[in-house]
Enzyme design. Structure first.
Site, PDB file in Angstrom:
ATOM      1  N   LYS A  83       0.845  -1.208   0.000  1.00 24.38           N
ATOM      2  CA  LYS A  83       0.000   0.000   0.000  1.00 24.38           C
ATOM      3  C   LYS A  83       0.877   1.254   0.000  1.00 24.38           C
ATOM      4  O   LYS A  83       0.482   2.285  -0.551  1.00 24.38           O
ATOM      5  CB  LYS A  83      -0.939   0.003   1.214  1.00 24.38           C
ATOM      6  N   LYS A  92      -3.192 -10.016  -6.917  1.00 27.03           N
ATOM      7  CA  LYS A  92      -4.399 -10.444  -6.205  1.00 27.03           C
ATOM      8  C   LYS A  92      -5.594  -9.658  -6.721  1.00 27.03           C
ATOM      9  O   LYS A  92      -5.478  -8.447  -6.954  1.00 27.03           O
ATOM     10  CB  LYS A  92      -4.187 -10.131  -4.715  1.00 27.03           C
ATOM     11  N   LYS A 117     -10.213  -4.661  -5.045  1.00 27.49           N
ATOM     12  CA  LYS A 117     -11.168  -3.603  -5.364  1.00 27.49           C
ATOM     13  C   LYS A 117     -10.454  -2.406  -5.954  1.00 27.49           C
ATOM     14  O   LYS A 117     -10.916  -1.777  -6.878  1.00 27.49           O
ATOM     15  CB  LYS A 117     -11.893  -3.163  -4.091  1.00 27.49           C
TER      16      LYS A 117
HETATM   17  N1  AQP Z   1      -8.210 -11.862  -4.313  1.00 22.62           N
HETATM   18  C1  AQP Z   1      -8.644 -12.387  -3.180  1.00 22.62           C
HETATM   19  N2  AQP Z   1      -8.695 -13.731  -3.038  1.00 22.62           N
HETATM   20  C2  AQP Z   1      -9.156 -14.260  -1.867  1.00 22.62           C
HETATM   21  N3  AQP Z   1      -9.566 -13.520  -0.815  1.00 22.62           N
HETATM   22  C3  AQP Z   1      -9.534 -12.178  -0.927  1.00 22.62           C
HETATM   23  N4  AQP Z   1      -9.869 -11.185  -0.102  1.00 22.62           N
HETATM   24  C4  AQP Z   1      -9.630 -10.000  -0.712  1.00 22.62           C
HETATM   25  N5  AQP Z   1      -9.142 -10.201  -1.940  1.00 22.62           N
HETATM   26  C5  AQP Z   1      -9.070 -11.552  -2.110  1.00 22.62           C
HETATM   27  C6  AQP Z   1     -10.411 -11.351   1.235  1.00 22.62           C
HETATM   28  O1  AQP Z   1     -11.626 -10.593   1.318  1.00 22.62           O
HETATM   29  C7  AQP Z   1     -11.782 -10.132   2.650  1.00 22.62           C
HETATM   30  C8  AQP Z   1     -12.154  -8.666   2.637  1.00 22.62           C
HETATM   31  O2  AQP Z   1     -11.076  -7.928   2.082  1.00 22.62           O
HETATM   32  P1  AQP Z   1     -10.906  -6.406   2.445  1.00 22.62           P
HETATM   33  O3  AQP Z   1     -12.058  -5.645   1.977  1.00 22.62           O
HETATM   34  O4  AQP Z   1     -10.650  -6.244   3.892  1.00 22.62           O
HETATM   35  O5  AQP Z   1      -9.657  -5.860   1.735  1.00 22.62           O
HETATM   36  P2  AQP Z   1      -8.508  -6.476   0.913  1.00 22.62           P
HETATM   37  O6  AQP Z   1      -8.014  -7.756   1.455  1.00 22.62           O
HETATM   38  O7  AQP Z   1      -7.458  -5.447   0.784  1.00 22.62           O
HETATM   39  O8  AQP Z   1      -9.286  -6.718  -0.424  1.00 22.62           O
HETATM   40  P3  AQP Z   1      -9.274  -5.840  -1.692  1.00 22.62           P
HETATM   41  O9  AQP Z   1     -10.417  -6.197  -2.531  1.00 22.62           O
HETATM   42  O10 AQP Z   1      -7.928  -5.929  -2.308  1.00 22.62           O
HETATM   43  O11 AQP Z   1      -9.541  -4.398  -1.134  1.00 22.62           O
HETATM   44  P4  AQP Z   1      -8.770  -3.061  -1.384  1.00 22.62           P
HETATM   45  O12 AQP Z   1      -8.541  -2.966  -2.844  1.00 22.62           O
HETATM   46  O13 AQP Z   1      -9.733  -2.040  -0.892  1.00 22.62           O
HETATM   47  O14 AQP Z   1      -7.498  -3.103  -0.589  1.00 22.62           O
HETATM   48  C9  AQP Z   1     -10.480 -10.421   3.392  1.00 22.62           C
HETATM   49  O15 AQP Z   1     -10.640 -11.560   4.216  1.00 22.62           O
HETATM   50  C10 AQP Z   1      -9.515 -10.712   2.289  1.00 22.62           C
HETATM   51  O16 AQP Z   1      -8.472 -11.588   2.692  1.00 22.62           O
END
Ligand code: AQP
Length: 326
Positions: free
Chosen positions: A111, A191, A194
Site C-alpha cells: 500500500k 491479487k 477492489k
Molecule cells: N483476491 C482475493 N482472493 C481471496 N480472498 C480475498 N480477499 C480480498 N481479496 C481476495 C479477502 O476478502 C476479505 C475482505 O477484504 P478487504 O475488503 O478487507 O480488503 P482487501 O483484502 O485489501 O481486499 P481488496 O479487494 O484488495 O480491497 P482493497 O482494494 O480495498 O485493498 C479479506 O478476508 C480478504 O483476505
C-alpha cells in the site's frame, strides 16, 4: 460457542475474490460459530477515498453481505465505527506493538507503494487496529483470504505481548482459510482487488462479467489453441475450483492438458457456473436496495449487541492497565 470475527472494507465493488476468499465462508461458519462480521470503515480511511460517497458505500457493503446470505438472526453484522472501543483498544495495542513488526507487513509495503504521497500512520497501524477488531470480541478464529494471514499472525503476537505484560485476557486468534484463499485478478498477476481495477464484481452486469472473463489472462505459455495448457498455473482454473463441480474440473484438467478444449470453452463453462451462483445474490441485492431502512436496522442491532461485549472487554483491559476509572 467459539467466536469468529472478520471484516470487509467499504472500498468499492465486492468481487469474486472477496466472495470466495471470505464472504461465502462466513455464510457457512455463521451456522456453527458466534460471529461478528464488520464493515471496517476506519480501515478504509487510511487511503484516499470518496468522502461524499462513503455512507453509501458502507450501506452497499452491508447490503451485499446480506445478499450473499449473512443473516442478522445468526450473526452480528455491524460497522466498525459504531463501536468506539475498536479504536480505543487499538491505541492501547499501539503501546505493545514493536514498530519493526508493522513495518515488515507485506500489505503495508504494497500500500505504501500504491499510495506514495500519503503513507500515513493509519496505513502503518492498520494491522494493530485489525488486532483490536478481533480481540475486542476475544475471537479465536478469523476467516480471511490468504493476504490477511500475516496480519492474523501479528494479532497473535500482540495478544501474547499484552497478556504477558498485563495478564491473560486475550486468546491467540487463528485464521480460517476458505478453499479459494487467493484469487488473482483478470490480469493473472496481482491479487484480485477492489482498488487495483483487475476484479470481477459480483454485482456486475452479465455482459461485463463475460467480457472480463473472455479477455482474462490464462496459462501464458498456452499461446495457440492447439498448445497443451497447464491448469495448475491458470487463474481461470483456480476460479473454476471455487465455482465448478469435480466432474467439470476433471473435464477441464484433462481437456486443457491435451488441448482438447481451448481457453474460451473453459471460460464459457466457468461463466455459466459463476452466473448460476451469482444470480440469486444479485436478485436479493436488487430487492434489498429498495429497503435501506432494513439494512440500517440490521447494523444498529449488530452494533448494540457488539457494544455490550466490547464494553465488558474494555472494562477488563482498563482494569489491568491500572487506569483510574472515572
Ligand atoms: N483476491 C482475493 N482472493 C481471496 N480472498 C480475498 N480477499 C480480498 N481479496 C481476495 C479477502 O476478502 C476479505 C475482505 O477484504 P478487504 O475488503 O478487507 O480488503 P482487501 O483484502 O485489501 O481486499 P481488496 O479487494 O484488495 O480491497 P482493497 O482494494 O480495498 O485493498 C479479506 O478476508 C480478504 O483476505
Amino acid at each position: 460457542m467459539k467466536r469468529i470475527f472478520s471484516g470487509i472494507q467499504p472500498t468499492g465493488e465486492i468481487h469474486l475474490g472477496n466472495y470466495v476468499g471470505a464472504i461465502r465462508n462466513w455464510v457457512y461458519l455463521m451456522e456453527e460459530y458466534d460471529c461478528v462480521f464488520c464493515v471496517v470503515d476506519y480501515h478504509a480511511i487510511t487511503v484516499e477515498y470518496p468522502v461524499q460517497e462513503f455512507k453509501k458505500r458502507i450501506i452497499e457493503t452491508a447490503l451485499i453481505l446480506l445478499a450473499c446470505g449473512l443473516s442478522p438472526e445468526k450473526a452480528n453484522i455491524m460497522v466498525q465505527s459504531h463501536v468506539q472501543e475498536h479504536t480505543e483498544l487499538a491505541w492501547i495495542f499501539n503501546s505493545v506493538t514493536p514498530i519493526g513488526e508493522v513495518e515488515r507487513m507485506t500489505q503495508f509495503k504494497d500500500k505504501s507503494k500504491q499510495h506514495r504521497s500519503n503513507i500515513n500512520m493509519g496505513l502503518m497501524g492498520y494491522p494493530v487496529l485489525q488486532a483490536a477488531d478481533i480481540l475486542l470480541y476475544k475471537a479465536g478464529y478469523v476467516p480471511v483470504g490468504e493476504d490477511q494471514v500475516q496480519h492474523i499472525e501479528l494479532s497473535r503476537e500482540i495478544a501474547r505481548k499484552f497478556n504477558s505484560r498485563f495478564g491473560a485476557i486475550f486468546p491467540e486468534p487463528q485464521p480460517i482459510l476458505s478453499g479459494a484463499p487467493k484469487i488473482l485478478g483478470v490480469d493473472g498477476e496481482s491479487k484480485m482487488s477492489k482498488t487495483l481495477n483487475n476484479y470481477i464484481g459480483i454485482m456486475e452486469e452479465e455482459s461485463a462479467v463475460w467480457e472480463k472473463l473472455r479477455t482474462a489472462v490464462t496459462d501464458v505459455n498456452r499461446v495457440r489453441r492447439k498448445d497443451p495448457g497447464n491448469p495448475e498455473i491458470c487463474n481461470i482454473y483456480t476460479i473454476h475450483r471455487a465455482f465448478s463441480e469435480n466432474d467439470t474440473l476433471l473435464t477441464i484438467d484433462h481437456g486443457c492438458r491435451s488441448a482438447d478444449i481451448g481457453c474460451i470453452d473453459c471460460k464459457k463453462m466457468l461463466f455459466e457456473n459463476v452466473r448460476a451462483e451469482l444470480n440469486p445474490i444479485r436478485e436479493k441485492a436488487f430487492a434489498l436496495q429498495k429497503d435501506t431502512d432494513y439494512i440500517i436496522d440490521v447494523l444498529k442491532q449488530g452494533a448494540s449487541a457488539c457494544s455490550k461485549i466490547a464494553k465488558e472487554t474494555m472494562a477488563e483491559v482498563r482494569n489491568v492497565l491500572g487506569l483510574l476509572i472515572p
